[in-house]
Motif scaffolding. Structure first.
Motif, PDB file in Angstrom:
ATOM      1  N   SER A  70      18.538  25.012  32.574  1.00  0.00           N
ATOM      2  CA  SER A  70      18.815  25.628  33.876  1.00  0.00           C
ATOM      3  C   SER A  70      19.326  27.039  33.634  1.00  0.00           C
ATOM      4  O   SER A  70      19.642  27.413  32.506  1.00  0.00           O
ATOM      5  N   MET A 120      21.922  29.750  33.417  1.00  0.00           N
ATOM      6  CA  MET A 120      23.381  29.865  33.294  1.00  0.00           C
ATOM      7  C   MET A 120      23.764  31.333  33.263  1.00  0.00           C
ATOM      8  O   MET A 120      23.507  32.025  32.281  1.00  0.00           O
ATOM      9  N   ALA A 137      29.551  32.158  35.262  1.00  0.00           N
ATOM     10  CA  ALA A 137      29.804  30.761  35.644  1.00  0.00           C
ATOM     11  C   ALA A 137      30.611  30.035  34.584  1.00  0.00           C
ATOM     12  O   ALA A 137      31.082  28.932  34.810  1.00  0.00           O
ATOM     13  N   HIS A 143      22.421  25.800  44.768  1.00  0.00           N
ATOM     14  CA  HIS A 143      22.021  26.164  43.404  1.00  0.00           C
ATOM     15  C   HIS A 143      20.504  26.304  43.300  1.00  0.00           C
ATOM     16  O   HIS A 143      19.761  25.402  43.678  1.00  0.00           O
ATOM     17  N   HIS A 169      23.012  30.955  42.587  1.00  0.00           N
ATOM     18  CA  HIS A 169      23.368  29.787  41.778  1.00  0.00           C
ATOM     19  C   HIS A 169      24.750  29.313  42.198  1.00  0.00           C
ATOM     20  O   HIS A 169      25.663  30.122  42.341  1.00  0.00           O
ATOM     21  N   HIS A 170      24.865  28.011  42.401  1.00  0.00           N
ATOM     22  CA  HIS A 170      26.140  27.423  42.838  1.00  0.00           C
ATOM     23  C   HIS A 170      26.466  26.346  41.802  1.00  0.00           C
ATOM     24  O   HIS A 170      25.826  25.313  41.762  1.00  0.00           O
ATOM     25  N   TYR A 171      27.441  26.634  40.940  1.00  0.00           N
ATOM     26  CA  TYR A 171      27.699  25.783  39.771  1.00  0.00           C
ATOM     27  C   TYR A 171      28.677  24.651  40.087  1.00  0.00           C
ATOM     28  O   TYR A 171      29.452  24.747  41.042  1.00  0.00           O
TER      29      TYR A 171
END
Length: 640
Positions: free
Chosen positions: A271, A273, A277, A144, A160-162
């Protein structure tokens, strides 16, 4: 378990697919829409007739051929059109390709596609190169907030790694990940991505629809942050969003740097978004410290349940922008009037306005407004006269308070010049007879406390209250003859259950004259009517045992909004006094030792004791045996 089978969650009525592992099982719904689950071979495997699952591993091929295997045939076709790229993809080396799906290419605006396809060796080649990284990168390496360097002019790609398992690349969602090739890896994504060059501040400056926002950001000094490093989400209000706000409210906020900063910070999440996501509702914290509920309904993103986002995923080097068509004004930028507009206290607010107290509710004094709930006035509102005006002034405290910092015994000064007391009970927090019924709303200068009843400030001591009310003339005379006047006049904290004249008249005549003729016995009974702390009805909970000045405890309970003492209902609760509270009762309370039932039980017990001794005596002396029946009869009569 069948080998190498992957689950696919498809959203009914759309062509959206989610290739899920156990971590990302989305409760069978995505953005409120139902899904169906189907199964297919995992990347790189195929079925074998007569065998379960997908046991056969496909031979690895080069990147160009692997694009066909994952179903990204348009990417394959465009690669072919450029002169240089296909040989590169078929040759030696190690690459990663984020390959747009066929639907992603098809959904590009026609003019964008035309400009790419009409200039294949520059525009199209550069666009495809931006989807490539010069080394093999698998999803477990995609962390992320990291950036990867693309093969187009070393431009950054944002990853981005949610927490829900979704991975995005410049806000495009990874559909199928980790398709291995002999010379690298292919990840299928749901959009065509393009280079990101501007920071959030620069985008605000370029776009016409952000004219008002631009002025607000400049006036608040937030531009430095919005052009700095970091990863933010800006829910950017359009000019239209600002136009929906009454101009006096808008001008007040724009002219107040602190309120303006709070307003803008309420539109910035901590952050980045991306829209993709969000598959269900999330609570996200803003820089203002408030929480926004960000969710989705079908294809629409929602904020606090409203579909007010008109344009999503505008990427910046330091975050992402979503356009919104409604301003999100935090409580901290509102006047008391504005706070009350969204609360259940509109009737009280109208009364304050009619009483000419409106300027206090929209000005810049530090105040706390005690506003009774609308339901308190269901039988009508009082006429606006001098008494009501004064009462309302005593619902405004000359300080901006927070209920969590109030303490038992604290005094609060009102605009009407009264001192109000705070009572803290196990399950309630009360100011005089009125208790707090909802969470505080803390505005720019004023805080709103929602109260469960109209507050009545004390008008004198307990003795003053009793003397001023002709229902209590017999009680006042009894207090005087028992010598308790001074006690109930001095400073203290008393709860007085006050019997009316009719309560005294209801006593049997002999008992009444015996009681009024015996100062000591009278004082004893009157002290049993006085608790040694202040207990207003809102502080009772289910049952409270209140110690009386006489020593025994009073059982005070509340059921269906009726207060009872020793199981007898109270006729009128909560008449406030400076040294206590008076609850009106229509019977005289009897201490346990004086109650007939208990007196009879005591007499019976003592007779039983005599009888036991007589029996023992009769065994010792036969002569006395004929006395035993006498005691036996005495005992029977006592018991009856």
């Amino acid at each position: 378990m069948h080998p190498n089978v992957c689950a696919v969650q498809k959203v009914i009525g759309t062509n959206k697919k989610y290739f899920t592992n156990c971590k990302q099982w989305y409760q069978r719904k995505i953005c409120g829409k139902s899904t169906v689950i189907s199964y297919e071979c995992c990347p790189g495997y195929e079925k074998v007739p007569g065998e379960k699952g997908c046991p056969a591993a496909l031979p690895l091929s080069n990147l160009y051929e692997t694009l066909g295997v994952v179903g990204s045939t348009t990417t394959q076709l465009y690669t072919d059109r450029t002169e240089k790229l296909r040989p590169e993809m078929e040759g030696p080396g190690s690459f990663t390709i984020f390959a747009p799906s066929n639907e992603a290419w098809a959904s590009l605006p026609a003019e964008v596609l035309d400009s790419l396809v009409s200039n294949v060796n520059i525009e199209l080649l550069n666009a495809l190169r931006y989807h490539m990284v010069g080394r093999r990168v698998l999803t477990d390496e995609l962390k992320h907030g990291m950036t990867l360097t693309s093969m187009y002019q070393n431009s950054d790609i944002q990853i981005h790694h949610y927490p829900n398992g979704i991975v995005t690349v410049n806000c495009a969602r990874l559909l199928k990940a980790d398709h291995h090739a002999t010379n690298g890896v292919v990840h299928l994504i749901d959009k065509v991505i393009s280079t990101v060059t501007n920071n959030i501040q620069q985008i605000i400056e370029i776009e016409d629809t952000f004219e008002t926002l631009r002025a607000a950001v400049a006036a608040s000094g937030l531009n430095t942050m919005l052009e700095g490093n970091g990863q933010y989400t800006l829910l950017a209000p359009t000019n239209e969003a600002f136009e929906k706000i009454p101009s006096e409210t808008l001008n007040r906020i724009l002219g107040d740097p602190e309120a303006l900063r709070d307003l803008l910070n309420n539109h910035i999440l901590k952050s980045a978004m991306c829209a993709e996501a969000i598959v269900a509702g999330l609570s996200l914290e803003t820089l203002e410290g408030t929480t926004l509920e960000v969710g989705c309904s079908g294809d629409m993103l929602t904020v606090n349940g409203k579909a007010i986002i008109s344009n999503k995923d505008i990427l910046a080097t330091n975050g992402v922008i979503h356009y919104i068509d409604e301003l999100l004004i935090p409580d901290s930028a509102k006047t008391l009037f504005e706070l009350a507009a969204e609360s259940d206290v509109s009737t009280a607010i109208d009364l304050f306005r009619q009483a000419g107290l409106g300027t206090h509710l929209s000005g810049s004094e530090r105040l706390t407004l005690l506003a009774p709930l609308n339901s308190v006035f269901k039988d009508g509102t009082p006429p606006i006269d001098a008494h009501t005006r004064n009462l309302l002034r005593n619902h405004i405290i000359k300080d901006q308070l927070a209920s969590k910092y109030l303490y038992h015994g604290q005094t609060l000064e009102t605009l009407g010049g009264k001192k109000l007391r705070v009572f803290v009970y196990r399950n309630s927090l009360c100011i005089e007879n009125s208790c707090i019924a909802a969470h505080d709303k803390r505005g720019r200068y004023g805080t709103l406390f929602t109260m469960d009843r109209v507050l009545t400030p004390p008008m004198g001591t307990v003795m003053d209250v009793l003397k001023g009310d002709n229902r209590f003339s017999m009680l006042v005379a009894a207090i005087q003859s028992a010598g308790l006047t001074e006690t109930l006049n001095r400073e203290g904290v008393y709860t007085v259950f006050a019997p009316t004249n009719e309560a005294f008249r209801a006593l049997p005549p002999r008992e009444r004259s015996r009681l009024l003729g015996d100062a000591k016995e009278l004082a004893n009974i009157l002290k049993y009517h006085v608790g040694d702390e202040i207990l207003v009805s809102g502080g009772i909970g289910a049952l409270v045992r209140l110690k009386s000045l006489q020593g025994d405890k009073l059982e005070v309970s509340l059921k269906n909004n009726v207060v009872s003492v020793n199981k007898e209902p109270v006729a009128e609760p909560d008449i406030m006094a400076t040294n206590g509270v008076v609850h009106v009762i229509t019977n005289v309370l009897q201490p346990p030792a004086n109650r007939p039932q208990e007196r009879g039980d005591e007499l019976a017990d003592s007779a039983l004791e005599i009888f036991k001794q007589a029996s023992a005596f009769s065994r010792a002396s036969q002569r006395s045996v004929r006395l035993a029946p006498v005691y036996q009869r005495l005992l029977e009569r006592m018991k009856h």
